[in-house]
Design a protein around this motif. Structure first.
Motif, PDB file in Angstrom:
ATOM      1  N   VAL A 153       0.759  -1.410   0.117  1.00 33.82           N
ATOM      2  CA  VAL A 153       0.139   0.150   0.031  1.00 33.82           C
ATOM      3  C   VAL A 153       0.839   0.931   0.329  1.00 33.82           C
ATOM      4  O   VAL A 153       1.497   1.347   0.695  1.00 33.82           O
ATOM      5  CB  VAL A 153      -0.204   0.552   1.559  1.00 33.82           C
ATOM      6  N   VAL A 154       0.892   2.210  -0.510  1.00 29.29           N
ATOM      7  CA  VAL A 154       1.071   3.614  -1.128  1.00 29.29           C
ATOM      8  C   VAL A 154       0.650   4.325  -1.019  1.00 29.29           C
ATOM      9  O   VAL A 154      -1.006   4.432  -0.941  1.00 29.29           O
ATOM     10  CB  VAL A 154       2.030   3.520  -2.497  1.00 29.29           C
ATOM     11  N   GLN A 155       0.618   5.713  -0.374  1.00 27.07           N
ATOM     12  CA  GLN A 155      -0.512   6.704  -0.089  1.00 27.07           C
ATOM     13  C   GLN A 155      -0.335   6.874  -1.208  1.00 27.07           C
ATOM     14  O   GLN A 155      -0.031   7.789  -2.255  1.00 27.07           O
ATOM     15  CB  GLN A 155       0.883   7.917   1.117  1.00 27.07           C
ATOM     16  N   GLU A 156      -2.183   7.756  -1.273  1.00 28.10           N
ATOM     17  CA  GLU A 156      -2.857   7.533  -2.756  1.00 28.10           C
ATOM     18  C   GLU A 156      -1.632   9.096  -2.846  1.00 28.10           C
ATOM     19  O   GLU A 156      -1.657   9.853  -4.094  1.00 28.10           O
ATOM     20  CB  GLU A 156      -4.305   7.476  -2.919  1.00 28.10           C
ATOM     21  N   ARG A 157      -2.717  10.276  -1.507  1.00 32.21           N
ATOM     22  CA  ARG A 157      -1.611  11.553  -1.881  1.00 32.21           C
ATOM     23  C   ARG A 157      -0.879  12.034  -2.876  1.00 32.21           C
ATOM     24  O   ARG A 157      -0.223  12.490  -3.727  1.00 32.21           O
ATOM     25  CB  ARG A 157      -2.198  12.198  -0.902  1.00 32.21           C
ATOM     26  N   TYR A 158       0.833  11.219  -2.614  1.00 27.43           N
ATOM     27  CA  TYR A 158       1.461  11.319  -3.029  1.00 27.43           C
ATOM     28  C   TYR A 158       2.030  10.917  -4.193  1.00 27.43           C
ATOM     29  O   TYR A 158       2.604  11.226  -4.615  1.00 27.43           O
ATOM     30  CB  TYR A 158       3.009  10.955  -1.676  1.00 27.43           C
TER      31      TYR A 158
END
Length: 541
Positions: free
Chosen positions: A183-188
């Motif tokens: 999981v990666v940060q969507e916003r970033y």
């Protein structure tokens, strides 16, 4: 996964499930798949800085495009997956504290409330949906889209994520413990756009280490997170520098001087020298890797199963394993390494014990070649004299083929172009076969087998088709009960070993070279997917 074999070919430009006792390099492990420990002794304390060698520099930190040893090794220290692979191959909670299949066509995950990205923001269900959907979006160019092909929809409600499936898929949980589940940060990621995962854009994850610097051509540097959400994996090494070291002699020198503290060994040409090195410990552990001889097409002489069986019978595996691994790789009885048994181990062990070991029988091999009418027929083997392990294997296959009446020859390419056998049908058209080492994403034999059995399998280079094997694997994928799924895996393996779409050469162990002053890391293949460096620290004394 489409380039997994290519990944190892690139690695060569340089190269069971055990119990939980600590590894001890002073006592050589037995040459069988069941006596290998899956972890080193626990660390006694922290260390300020570690330098870790990879066989080359990291090219991407985007889990969607990570398919090779350097990328996976680093991403596993930076990022968390929804589920987590354990050193023994089993699955445990990760960012998801629980998961279940409420129906055969739905997988439900409950997220941990305390997981945080490096910037302190919570890991949300929206981030999970975004991360999974990236693999399904052709614009991403994910290597794992085909693995998630049964996902028909992903929805979120509070801390619950529901994955809808077009067909039952009990392999999906395993995939979510590997790069597809990171999981990666969507916003970033949205803000960085095409720079995401590159040296220019970096990444934003929730793992025990955060990205501290990326100097292309030099090193990727990571720093410990003292506030990491999983208290059991709070990192002991405060800083880690990942360096690309492509030359085995340079790696050996660095380990000797202490300039390099550790490395997973993909090129075993220096294994004997490493074992004699008083500065390091060499640890062997369970692996998910297998070395194979791979038909590039089935239109030539390898289209006849009798020829494939003859080649398997002609190869002297014990001599090869002795020369390459000092005797510590395993002669196959099944198509995949025992390190892939992440569940139902007694059933797999019984099947292994009942299966015959692949042994050399030149007279039977010659008989099969004669029966196939293949005597004197050409067999062109792809190789590269610039890749030591590839060249060794190719020459051994050349000798074996000629010894049983084939007219074998080598097709030599540059080290840089060997990868084309895996990526370019035009390059494969020049050869009948080539060799490499490959692995699945998680500890299930089907995770690898399906890639070269399925008609659309990411590693089915020859267009191989066998409806009976495919049907068994499809049934395994739809089977909720692990014991019954294991039996289906075993049934499929028997047919694979009979038909030999790929010819297994050896099941190598995982090989870890580590400074004697350090300990704590697992010895198993889990380093490719899980936060394996979090427990690296100072050895006692």
């Amino acid at each position: 996964m489409a380039t997994r074999l290519a990944a190892f070919a690139a690695a060569l430009l340089l190269s069971a499930c055990g119990g939980r006792q600590a590894a001890d390099s002073t006592t050589k492990p037995p040459s069988d798949p069941f006596g290998l420990p899956d972890t080193t002794a626990a660390a006694a304390g922290p260390v300020p800085k570690v330098t870790w060698a990879l066989y080359r520099q990291v090219k991407s930190l985007d889990p969607a495009t990570a398919f090779d040893y350097p990328e996976n090794t680093v991403i596993a220290t930076l990022c968390d997956s929804l589920l987590r692979q354990q050193p023994d191959g089993s699955l445990a909670p990760g960012l998801a504290s629980a998961y279940s299949y409420p129906t055969p066509t739905a997988l439900q995950l409950t997220l941990r409330p305390d997981a945080r990205f490096w910037d302190g923001s919570p890991v949300t269900a929206a981030d999970v949906v975004f991360s999974l959907n990236r693999h399904l979006d052709p614009e991403t160019g994910s290597f794992y889209g085909a693995n998630l092909e049964r996902i028909s929809g992903i929805s979120a409600s509070g801390d619950t994520v529901t994955i809808s499936l077009s067909k039952p898929d009990y392999w999906l949980a395993g995939e979510l413990s590997a790069m597809p589940g990171v999981v990666v940060q969507e916003r970033y990621a949205r803000a960085k756009g095409r720079d995401f995962g590159t040296a220019a854009g970096g990444t934003m994850c929730s793992g025990p280490y955060k990205l501290a610097g990326w100097e292309p051509g030099a090193a990727v540097r990571v720093a410990a997170r003292p506030d990491y959400w999983d208290a059991a994996l709070r990192p002991l090494a405060q800083e880690i520098a990942f360096r690309g070291v492509s030359d085995a002699a340079t790696l050996t020198t660095g380990l000797t001087t202490g300039e390099i503290d550790g490395s997973w060994i993909t090129d075993t040409s220096n294994l004997a020298q490493l074992r004699r090195n008083p500065s390091i410990n060499v640890h062997l552990g369970p692996s998910m890797e297998t070395q194979y001889f791979i038909p590039a097409n089935l239109t030539g002489v390898l289209g006849d199963v009798r020829v494939r069986r003859a080649l398997s019978l002609a190869f002297d595996r014990r001599t090869y394993i002795s020369a390459t691994y000092g005797g510590d790789a395993f002669v196959p009885r099944m198509a995949t390494n025992p390190g892939t048994w992440g569940f139902a181990k007694p059933a797999f062990r019984a099947a292994w014990d009942a299966a015959p070991e692949l042994s050399q029988d030149l007279e039977q091999a010659k008989k099969l070649i004669s029966e196939a009418g293949a005597t004197g027929k050409p067999l062109v083997i792809g190789t590269s004299t610039g890749l030591a392990t590839v060249a060794t294997q190719a020459n051994a296959w050349l000798q074996a083929a000629n010894a049983i009446g084939l007219k074998a020859s080598l097709h030599n390419v540059s080290p840089e172009n060997y990868i084309n056998f895996f990526t370019d049908p035009g390059a494969r058209a020049a050869v009948d076969a080539f060799s490499t080492t490959t692995y699945g994403d998680y500890a299930d034999p089907a995770a690898l087998a399906n890639t070269f059995i399925a008609p659309n399998g990411s590693q089915n280079y020859s267009g191989y088709q066998n409806h009976a094997i495919l049907t068994i694997l499809e049934n395994a994928r739809a089977e909720a009960d692990p014991a019954r799924r294991a039996q289906l895996d075993i049934d499929a393996d028997k047919l694979i070993m009979r038909d030999l779409p790929w010819i297994p050469l050896a099941h190598p162990p995982s090989v870890l070279a580590l400074n004697r002053k350090l300990t704590g890391v697992p010895t198993s293949f889990v380093y490719m997917q899980a936060p394996w460096l979090a427990k690296l620290g100072a050895a006692a004394g």
